[in-house]
Motif scaffolding. Structure first.
Motif, PDB file in Angstrom:
ATOM      1  N   SER A  58      20.342   6.026  -9.058  1.00  0.00           N
ATOM      2  CA  SER A  58      18.901   5.909  -9.250  1.00  0.00           C
ATOM      3  C   SER A  58      18.182   7.212  -8.945  1.00  0.00           C
ATOM      4  CB  SER A  58      18.357   4.783  -8.380  1.00  0.00           C
ATOM      5  OG  SER A  58      18.550   5.098  -7.019  1.00  0.00           O
ATOM      6  N   LYS A  59      18.776   8.086  -8.143  1.00  0.00           N
ATOM      7  CA  LYS A  59      18.128   9.358  -7.808  1.00  0.00           C
ATOM      8  C   LYS A  59      17.997  10.238  -9.046  1.00  0.00           C
ATOM      9  CE  LYS A  59      16.699  12.435  -4.770  1.00  0.00           C
ATOM     10  NZ  LYS A  59      15.504  12.303  -4.002  1.00  0.00           N
ATOM     11  N   ALA A  61      17.919   9.241 -12.207  1.00  0.00           N
ATOM     12  CA  ALA A  61      16.944   8.626 -13.104  1.00  0.00           C
ATOM     13  C   ALA A  61      15.527   8.867 -12.602  1.00  0.00           C
ATOM     14  CB  ALA A  61      17.223   7.129 -13.232  1.00  0.00           C
ATOM     15  N   SER A  62      15.331   8.801 -11.313  1.00  0.00           N
ATOM     16  CA  SER A  62      14.014   9.039 -10.742  1.00  0.00           C
ATOM     17  C   SER A  62      13.574  10.481 -10.955  1.00  0.00           C
ATOM     18  CB  SER A  62      14.040   8.713  -9.255  1.00  0.00           C
ATOM     19  OG  SER A  62      12.817   9.038  -8.653  1.00  0.00           O
ATOM     20  N   LEU A  63      14.506  11.425 -10.765  1.00  0.00           N
ATOM     21  CA  LEU A  63      14.172  12.828 -10.991  1.00  0.00           C
ATOM     22  C   LEU A  63      13.887  13.098 -12.464  1.00  0.00           C
ATOM     23  CD1 LEU A  63      16.700  14.624  -8.620  1.00  0.00           C
ATOM     24  CD2 LEU A  63      14.230  14.395  -8.342  1.00  0.00           C
ATOM     25  N   HIS A  64      14.625  12.458 -13.356  1.00  0.00           N
ATOM     26  CA  HIS A  64      14.379  12.625 -14.790  1.00  0.00           C
ATOM     27  C   HIS A  64      12.999  12.085 -15.149  1.00  0.00           C
ATOM     28  CE1 HIS A  64      15.418  13.055 -19.014  1.00  0.00           C
ATOM     29  NE2 HIS A  64      14.904  11.835 -19.201  1.00  0.00           N
ATOM     30  N   TRP A  65      12.649  10.924 -14.630  1.00  0.00           N
ATOM     31  CA  TRP A  65      11.338  10.340 -14.890  1.00  0.00           C
ATOM     32  C   TRP A  65      10.240  11.257 -14.369  1.00  0.00           C
ATOM     33  CZ3 TRP A  65       7.128   8.582 -12.105  1.00  0.00           C
ATOM     34  CH2 TRP A  65       6.244   7.761 -12.782  1.00  0.00           C
ATOM     35  N   THR A  66      10.428  11.804 -13.171  1.00  0.00           N
ATOM     36  CA  THR A  66       9.444  12.720 -12.597  1.00  0.00           C
ATOM     37  C   THR A  66       9.329  13.978 -13.452  1.00  0.00           C
ATOM     38  OG1 THR A  66       9.972  11.878 -10.399  1.00  0.00           O
ATOM     39  CG2 THR A  66       8.808  13.973 -10.505  1.00  0.00           C
ATOM     40  N   GLU A  68       9.868  14.228 -16.673  1.00  0.00           N
ATOM     41  CA  GLU A  68       9.128  13.878 -17.890  1.00  0.00           C
ATOM     42  C   GLU A  68       7.629  13.851 -17.638  1.00  0.00           C
ATOM     43  OE1 GLU A  68      10.809  10.139 -19.004  1.00  0.00           O
ATOM     44  OE2 GLU A  68      12.331  11.059 -20.275  1.00  0.00           O
ATOM     45  N   ARG A  69       7.215  13.299 -16.509  1.00  0.00           N
ATOM     46  CA  ARG A  69       5.789  13.230 -16.191  1.00  0.00           C
ATOM     47  C   ARG A  69       5.219  14.621 -15.935  1.00  0.00           C
ATOM     48  NH1 ARG A  69       7.130   9.999 -18.566  1.00  0.00           N
ATOM     49  NH2 ARG A  69       7.449   7.834 -18.121  1.00  0.00           N
TER      50      ARG A  69
END
Length: 158
Positions: A58-59, A61-66, A68-69
């Motif tokens: 999940s780390k 995926a969380s960094l990828h989402w961040t 993208e934002r």
């Protein structure tokens, strides 16, 4: 929401629901007071991906989402900068940011709609090729022509 709690509580008692064949697809959002003693209802998860893809962590995926934002915010900031201060640095920054933004967006579309190992590999290879050609084309346009900022300004002026 209450319906999902009721279906999951029925599943827990041994009766399978008509719509969901697996109790792992049901995630109660609100737990009723009488079901609080059951840890299964609180820790229920939705398994939408196969188990061989689910172990990425999940780390990441969380960094990828961040990322993208952050890239979206950078693109919002680059628009006025490109208007007021056009130049090669802004042109190449736009080329990189637009290519990466498009690559991530199309990658999510491929993740949602392409299934099968061979098809996924071919789609990802095509996506990487498309992103590479897009970035190379934008860099070529920036170097040999007026650049992205001036081209947009010329389109607006006519």
């Amino acid at each position: 929401m209450a319906t999902l709690v009721r279906i999951s509580s029925v599943c827990h008692r041994g009766v399978s629901p008509l719509l969901f064949r697996s109790s792992s697809l049901i995630r109660p959002l609100a737990v009723q007071k009488k079901d609080r003693d059951c840890p299964y209802l609180i820790s229920a998860k939705i398994h939408a991906t196969p188990s061989n893809y689910a172990g990425s962590g999940s780390k990441a995926a969380s960094l990828h989402w961040t990322g993208e934002r952050i890239l979206s915010i950078v693109l919002l900031g680059l628009a006025p900068v490109a208007y007021y201060y056009p130049g090669p640095a802004v042109d190449y920054s736009l080329a990189a940011a637009l290519t990466l933004h498009g690559h991530w967006g199309l990658g999510q579309i491929l993740t949602d709609y392409v299934h099968g190992d061979f098809k996924i590999k071919m789609a990802n290879a095509g996506l990487f090729l498309l992103s590479t050609v897009t970035f190379a084309g934008l860099c070529y346009f920036n170097y040999h022509d007026v650049g992205i900022c001036k081209a947009v300004a010329l389109l607006w002026s006519k």
